[in-house]
Design an enzyme around this catalytic site. Structure first.
Site, PDB file in Angstrom:
ATOM      1  N   GLU A 184      -1.046  -4.519 -92.646  1.00  0.00           N
ATOM      2  CA  GLU A 184      -1.039  -4.189 -94.064  1.00  0.00           C
ATOM      3  C   GLU A 184       0.095  -3.199 -94.260  1.00  0.00           C
ATOM      4  OE1 GLU A 184      -4.582  -2.646 -93.143  1.00  0.00           O
ATOM      5  OE2 GLU A 184      -5.888  -4.278 -93.766  1.00  0.00           O
ATOM      6  N   SER A 185       1.048  -3.548 -95.106  1.00  0.00           N
ATOM      7  CA  SER A 185       2.272  -2.761 -95.173  1.00  0.00           C
ATOM      8  C   SER A 185       2.780  -2.674 -96.604  1.00  0.00           C
ATOM      9  CB  SER A 185       3.356  -3.380 -94.278  1.00  0.00           C
ATOM     10  OG  SER A 185       2.881  -3.541 -92.951  1.00  0.00           O
ATOM     11  N   CYS A 227       1.840  -0.918 -90.507  1.00  0.00           N
ATOM     12  CA  CYS A 227       0.897  -0.622 -89.427  1.00  0.00           C
ATOM     13  C   CYS A 227       0.860  -1.809 -88.470  1.00  0.00           C
ATOM     14  CB  CYS A 227      -0.478  -0.273 -89.976  1.00  0.00           C
ATOM     15  SG  CYS A 227      -1.201  -1.500 -91.073  1.00  0.00           S
ATOM     16  N   SER A 259      -5.053  -3.410 -98.992  1.00  0.00           N
ATOM     17  CA  SER A 259      -3.797  -2.719 -99.244  1.00  0.00           C
ATOM     18  C   SER A 259      -3.610  -2.524-100.734  1.00  0.00           C
ATOM     19  CB  SER A 259      -2.605  -3.513 -98.694  1.00  0.00           C
ATOM     20  OG  SER A 259      -2.512  -3.404 -97.297  1.00  0.00           O
ATOM     21  N   HIS A 262      -3.744   1.843 -97.315  1.00  0.00           N
ATOM     22  CA  HIS A 262      -3.962   0.782 -96.340  1.00  0.00           C
ATOM     23  C   HIS A 262      -5.257   1.070 -95.600  1.00  0.00           C
ATOM     24  CE1 HIS A 262       0.680   0.522 -96.355  1.00  0.00           C
ATOM     25  NE2 HIS A 262       0.185  -0.385 -97.175  1.00  0.00           N
TER      26      HIS A 262
END
Length: 483
Positions: free
Chosen positions: A131-132, A146, A348, A361
């Protein structure tokens, strides 16, 4: 789509979550999906997901107005994929085509889920093995990933993009930070140790400095700083359209050379005229970042982060349901947000308010649970990032959502010597200028350290550190849940 309904127990309250056609329409207006999804658990998932993120922030100018566009003839700026209601307001890095950013993100092993934009910045919600989030201003970018992403491998490509689209040959300043990993052996080779990461960063930024903050045998935080240097930009000749009547021989400064093929003629003329008369630049925006990193999340609260908890819908609709059910939507109620609920679990969010962003996140699995909350929103009177009461309220709101066992809080704040001596260009003292005293008081206070952290309800303070860097203050605190 007929209305869908689910309920969720969080703490002592029960939340009824309704998803309707209207909700779907509102979500589609907020963010633009750009690819399919498979959640945080892609092929090769081992059951131990690395929640703590790698965070890279690269600046190429001191302010958005100092960013400039080279816009060579081969550049495809603002193609069909890039058009939206903010196209005419974009400058600097915001004019880099989205296809170019997607190509860069592939190096990190991330793909774009959706975008959320306003007049000041663009945000990208990302997925693949993590999740970014990715945020783009005219003068800087922030990339937070991550999992087992290879974040630092993006640096050479980002430098190349900045050379082509901004005409710069270096950086203004760089930040890289991360919490200690839970599963370092699962990282790609470069990211398996802080020493390897620092060696890689030093190869690109020889004058950088690395620090470890906190206890070596407990949760701690790594940070790498480089700069700020003098403006990395160089003056260019800003030419107008061939039929323009403006004097194309005027060489404007980097502070006003934020021009592109999409700039309107009136905007170009006004900027060049400002260069001629020496219009003073506006004060630099607030540069304070608060990050809250949490582990040992409350399993009961984390039910919302699983598909079938707050919502049976994966994606943006599920994300909106999570926001409402958990209280996340109440932290910045005036913001625009773009959130996503993954299959089978994970969440997210990117949020925008004014010139600031916030991002969340969540990895909810009990054996590796982790959540992060980061914000630069400085225009919210209820959550003043430069006051002890504001930070306390923010931390308590965030911890109430996740119920973590341990909490790391960091506040990064620019020091006064990063600002011009007289940023407004107006008198600061004297005479009948009542505003002068206020400006003087403001300038006298810009080098004040972030406020001492107040106590956080339900937690005891374990560790506190204040760093005084050349150009930034950093206050660090570690809290453990009270018995």
């Amino acid at each position: 789509m007929a209305g869908l309904f689910s309920s969720l127990n969080v703490g002592d309250a029960q939340y009824a979550v309704s998803v309707t056609d209207k909700t779907q329409a509102e979500t589609m207006q907020l963010c633009t999906p750009t690819c399919s999804t498979n959640g945080t658990h892609s092929d090769g998932y081992t059951g131990a997901f690395e929640g703590p993120e790698k965070l890279l922030e690269m600046w190429f100018a001191s302010t958005d107005s100092a960013a400039m566009i080279c816009a060579d003839s081969g550049a495809e700026l603002c193609g069909d994929d890039d058009q939206d209601q903010w196209s005419e307001l974009r400058s600097g890095l915001r004019l880099v085509p989205r296809a170019v950013w997607r190509d860069m993100l592939e190096l990190v092993h991330c793909q774009v889920l959706s975008t959320l934009c306003n007049e000041r910045l663009d945000s990208y919600l990302l997925r693949q093995v993590s999740e970014s989030s990715f945020f783009v201003y005219p003068h800087k970018l922030v990339l937070k990933t991550c999992g087992t992403t290879t974040l630092l491998y993006a640096i050479p490509r980002i430098l190349e993009i900045a050379r082509r689209y901004l005409g710069v040959t270096g950086v203004y300043q760089v930040f890289y930070s991360r919490k200690n990993f839970m599963f370092p052996d699962q990282q790609e080779e470069l990211h398996r140790s802080w020493e390897k990461e620092v060696a890689y960063l030093d190869a690109h930024f020889p004058e950088g400095s690395a620090y470890m903050i906190g206890k070596t045998n407990r949760d701690h935080w790594h940070v790498y700083l480089c700069g700020p240097y003098q403006e990395a930009t160089t003056p260019l000749l800003c030419a107008l359209d061939d039929d323009s009547t403006a004097n194309n021989s005027v060489e404007v400064s980097p502070q006003v050379c934020a021009l592109s093929r999409s700039s309107s003629r009136s905007t170009v003329h006004s900027l060049i005229e400002a260069a001629r008369v020496g219009t003073p630049s506006s004060p630099p925006p607030s540069d304070t970042t608060v990050e809250i990193l949490m582990t040992g999340l409350d399993p009961h609260r984390m039910r919302a982060m699983y598909l079938g908890g707050a919502s049976v819908l994966e994606g943006s609709l599920g994300g909106k349901a999570v926001e409402r059910a958990t209280g996340i939507a109440d932290i910045y109620p005036d913001s625009a947000s773009d959130s996503y609920l993954f299959t089978p679990c994970g969440f997210s969010l990117n949020g925008l308010q004014g010139d600031g962003y916030y991002t969340i996140h969540v990895t909810p699995e009990p054996h590796c649970s982790y959540a992060s909350f980061e914000t630069t929103v400085s225009c919210d009177s209820a959550l003043d990032l430069n006051s002890s009461a504001g930070v306390k309220k923010l931390v308590e709101q965030v911890t109430a959502v996740f119920g973590p066992r341990s909490v790391t809080v960091t506040v990064f704040k620019a020091r006064g010597d990063t600002a011009p001596a007289n940023p407004s260009g107006l008198p600061c003292t004297g005479g009948a200028d009542d505003g002068g005293k206020a400006k003087a008081a403001l300038l006298a206070d810009v080098d004040t350290a972030p406020p001492v952290f107040a106590s956080v309800a339900g937690y005891k303070s374990v560790d506190r550190v204040l760093y005084e860097f050349d150009h930034y203050w950093l206050r660090y605190a570690y809290y453990a849940k009270a018995d």
